[in-house]
Design a protein around this motif. Structure first.
Motif, PDB file in Angstrom:
ATOM      1  N   LEU A  29       0.818  -1.207   0.000  1.00  0.00           N
ATOM      2  CA  LEU A  29       0.000   0.000   0.000  1.00  0.00           C
ATOM      3  C   LEU A  29       0.853   1.258   0.000  1.00  0.00           C
ATOM      4  CD1 LEU A  29      -2.532  -1.076   2.780  1.00  0.00           C
ATOM      5  CD2 LEU A  29      -2.859  -1.241   0.292  1.00  0.00           C
ATOM      6  N   SER A  30       0.249   2.334  -0.420  1.00  0.00           N
ATOM      7  CA  SER A  30       0.871   3.647  -0.260  1.00  0.00           C
ATOM      8  C   SER A  30      -0.216   4.630   0.168  1.00  0.00           C
ATOM      9  CB  SER A  30       1.555   4.109  -1.544  1.00  0.00           C
ATOM     10  OG  SER A  30       0.634   4.174  -2.604  1.00  0.00           O
ATOM     11  N   HIS A  31       0.209   5.644   0.882  1.00  0.00           N
ATOM     12  CA  HIS A  31      -0.689   6.662   1.411  1.00  0.00           C
ATOM     13  C   HIS A  31      -0.426   7.953   0.672  1.00  0.00           C
ATOM     14  CE1 HIS A  31      -1.640  10.002   4.193  1.00  0.00           C
ATOM     15  NE2 HIS A  31      -2.714   9.270   4.430  1.00  0.00           N
ATOM     16  N   ARG A  32      -1.493   8.697   0.401  1.00  0.00           N
ATOM     17  CA  ARG A  32      -1.310   9.948  -0.315  1.00  0.00           C
ATOM     18  C   ARG A  32      -2.368  10.961   0.090  1.00  0.00           C
ATOM     19  NH1 ARG A  32      -1.437  11.110  -6.740  1.00  0.00           N
ATOM     20  NH2 ARG A  32      -2.862   9.369  -6.766  1.00  0.00           N
ATOM     21  N   HIS A  33      -1.949  12.217   0.163  1.00  0.00           N
ATOM     22  CA  HIS A  33      -2.878  13.331   0.340  1.00  0.00           C
ATOM     23  C   HIS A  33      -3.251  13.835  -1.046  1.00  0.00           C
ATOM     24  CE1 HIS A  33      -4.734  16.959   1.920  1.00  0.00           C
ATOM     25  NE2 HIS A  33      -4.120  17.608   0.944  1.00  0.00           N
ATOM     26  N   VAL A  34      -4.539  14.058  -1.262  1.00  0.00           N
ATOM     27  CA  VAL A  34      -5.026  14.566  -2.539  1.00  0.00           C
ATOM     28  C   VAL A  34      -5.746  15.882  -2.254  1.00  0.00           C
ATOM     29  CG1 VAL A  34      -6.436  14.094  -4.573  1.00  0.00           C
ATOM     30  CG2 VAL A  34      -5.352  12.195  -3.346  1.00  0.00           C
ATOM     31  N   ALA A  35      -5.231  16.963  -2.803  1.00  0.00           N
ATOM     32  CA  ALA A  35      -5.835  18.275  -2.590  1.00  0.00           C
ATOM     33  C   ALA A  35      -7.170  18.379  -3.325  1.00  0.00           C
ATOM     34  CB  ALA A  35      -4.889  19.368  -3.076  1.00  0.00           C
ATOM     35  N   LYS A  36      -8.061  19.170  -2.755  1.00  0.00           N
ATOM     36  CA  LYS A  36      -9.366  19.430  -3.365  1.00  0.00           C
ATOM     37  C   LYS A  36      -9.175  19.817  -4.840  1.00  0.00           C
ATOM     38  CE  LYS A  36     -13.369  22.459  -2.767  1.00  0.00           C
ATOM     39  NZ  LYS A  36     -14.001  23.447  -1.886  1.00  0.00           N
ATOM     40  N   LYS A  37     -10.029  19.274  -5.695  1.00  0.00           N
ATOM     41  CA  LYS A  37     -10.073  19.502  -7.146  1.00  0.00           C
ATOM     42  C   LYS A  37      -8.993  18.757  -7.937  1.00  0.00           C
ATOM     43  CE  LYS A  37     -12.534  23.860  -6.933  1.00  0.00           C
ATOM     44  NZ  LYS A  37     -12.628  25.231  -7.426  1.00  0.00           N
ATOM     45  N   THR A  38      -8.125  18.004  -7.251  1.00  0.00           N
ATOM     46  CA  THR A  38      -7.096  17.228  -7.943  1.00  0.00           C
ATOM     47  C   THR A  38      -7.731  16.008  -8.606  1.00  0.00           C
ATOM     48  OG1 THR A  38      -5.410  17.924  -6.374  1.00  0.00           O
ATOM     49  CG2 THR A  38      -4.941  15.932  -7.646  1.00  0.00           C
ATOM     50  N   PHE A  39      -7.271  15.703  -9.814  1.00  0.00           N
ATOM     51  CA  PHE A  39      -7.760  14.526 -10.537  1.00  0.00           C
ATOM     52  C   PHE A  39      -6.831  13.344 -10.280  1.00  0.00           C
ATOM     53  CE2 PHE A  39      -9.709  17.963 -12.930  1.00  0.00           C
ATOM     54  CZ  PHE A  39     -10.990  17.475 -13.135  1.00  0.00           C
ATOM     55  N   LEU A  40      -7.424  12.200  -9.936  1.00  0.00           N
ATOM     56  CA  LEU A  40      -6.686  10.939  -9.843  1.00  0.00           C
ATOM     57  C   LEU A  40      -6.781  10.170 -11.154  1.00  0.00           C
ATOM     58  CD1 LEU A  40      -7.817   9.769  -6.300  1.00  0.00           C
ATOM     59  CD2 LEU A  40      -5.572  10.625  -6.956  1.00  0.00           C
ATOM     60  N   LEU A  41      -7.790  10.486 -11.948  1.00  0.00           N
ATOM     61  CA  LEU A  41      -8.011   9.802 -13.218  1.00  0.00           C
ATOM     62  C   LEU A  41      -8.690  10.768 -14.171  1.00  0.00           C
ATOM     63  CD1 LEU A  41      -8.020   7.096 -14.864  1.00  0.00           C
ATOM     64  CD2 LEU A  41     -10.302   6.684 -13.906  1.00  0.00           C
ATOM     65  N   GLU A  42      -8.315  10.679 -15.438  1.00  0.00           N
ATOM     66  CA  GLU A  42      -8.959  11.461 -16.496  1.00  0.00           C
ATOM     67  C   GLU A  42      -9.182  10.552 -17.699  1.00  0.00           C
ATOM     68  OE1 GLU A  42      -7.479  15.593 -17.050  1.00  0.00           O
ATOM     69  OE2 GLU A  42      -5.972  15.009 -15.556  1.00  0.00           O
ATOM     70  N   PRO A  43     -10.185  10.871 -18.534  1.00  0.00           N
ATOM     71  CA  PRO A  43     -10.444  10.042 -19.712  1.00  0.00           C
ATOM     72  C   PRO A  43      -9.190   9.897 -20.567  1.00  0.00           C
ATOM     73  CG  PRO A  43     -12.239  11.575 -19.376  1.00  0.00           C
ATOM     74  CD  PRO A  43     -11.157  11.970 -18.401  1.00  0.00           C
ATOM     75  N   GLY A  44      -9.034   8.693 -21.110  1.00  0.00           N
ATOM     76  CA  GLY A  44      -7.872   8.397 -21.941  1.00  0.00           C
ATOM     77  C   GLY A  44      -6.709   7.816 -21.160  1.00  0.00           C
ATOM     78  N   LYS A  45      -6.766   7.898 -19.841  1.00  0.00           N
ATOM     79  CA  LYS A  45      -5.721   7.331 -18.979  1.00  0.00           C
ATOM     80  C   LYS A  45      -6.232   6.011 -18.407  1.00  0.00           C
ATOM     81  CE  LYS A  45      -3.246  11.187 -18.992  1.00  0.00           C
ATOM     82  NZ  LYS A  45      -2.010  11.344 -19.667  1.00  0.00           N
TER      83      LYS A  45
END
Length: 190
Positions: free
Chosen positions: A27-43
């Motif tokens: 596992l890995s832990h991560r902070h994701v800031a508001k409005k950040t994308f983890l996935l977008e179309p085409g990826k």
């Protein structure tokens, strides 16, 4: 760092200390800031995300250029584009942080190895996905059998805190109507 996930797993299966150690090594832990994308179309969806705190949303853009939210992920929920994750083909979806969010990632590239090393996790993921599938079926029924106003009233009665957490346009998208329609419903209530 992984306690929320370990507590969640414990609701379904009991892991030995050695199995917990193996799991945590994947596992890995991560902070994701508001409005950040983890996935977008085409990826390709690279991981399954467990939400320790915060909120993520899964959505696509319709042919009429509207956002259509299909899933919110809150604390102690998993979120991914499972079609892309399992096939390793490009996604049609976005995954975006609605709030500052803490996630635990299980990368697709190591998931099979983890499940081979800790077979009890196969049961855990099966049970979690069955619950998610059942919720999805109920949502389809809910969307098809209730009027927009009834959907809003039932949703806010069932999840009053959540309805306050997300912007109104996102709630409207999730419930299948326009923000303007939601404004009319809310005006009637006041």
């Amino acid at each position: 760092m992984y306690q929320s996930l370990l507590d969640h797993i414990r609701r379904y299966v009991d892991l030995e200390p050695s199995e917990i150690e193996v799991l945590c090594s994947f596992l890995s832990h991560r902070h994701v800031a508001k409005k950040t994308f983890l996935l977008e179309p085409g990826k390709v969806c690279a991981a399954n995300y467990f939400i320790s705190s915060g909120c993520l949303r899964l959505f696509f853009i319709t042919t009429s250029e509207q956002e259509q939210i299909t899933h919110f992920g809150l604390e102690n929920w998993w979120i991914a584009d499972y079609g892309s994750l399992t096939s390793q083909r490009p996604s049609q979806y976005y995954i975006q942080a609605v709030e500052d969010t803490e996630i635990i990632e299980l990368k697709a590239s190591v998931q099979d190895e983890l499940l081979a090393k800790v077979p009890k996790l196969e049961r855990y993921f099966r049970l979690v996905l069955l619950r998610a599938y059942t919720a999805s079926q109920r949502r389809i029924e809910f969307m098809n059998n209730l009027s927009g106003e009834d959907r809003y009233n039932q949703f806010t009665a069932m999840f009053p805190d959540f309805a306050q957490r997300v912007p109104l346009y996102m709630l409207a998208s999730y419930l299948g109507f326009t923000p303007q329609f939601l404004s009319k419903i809310r005006a009637k209530r006041n």
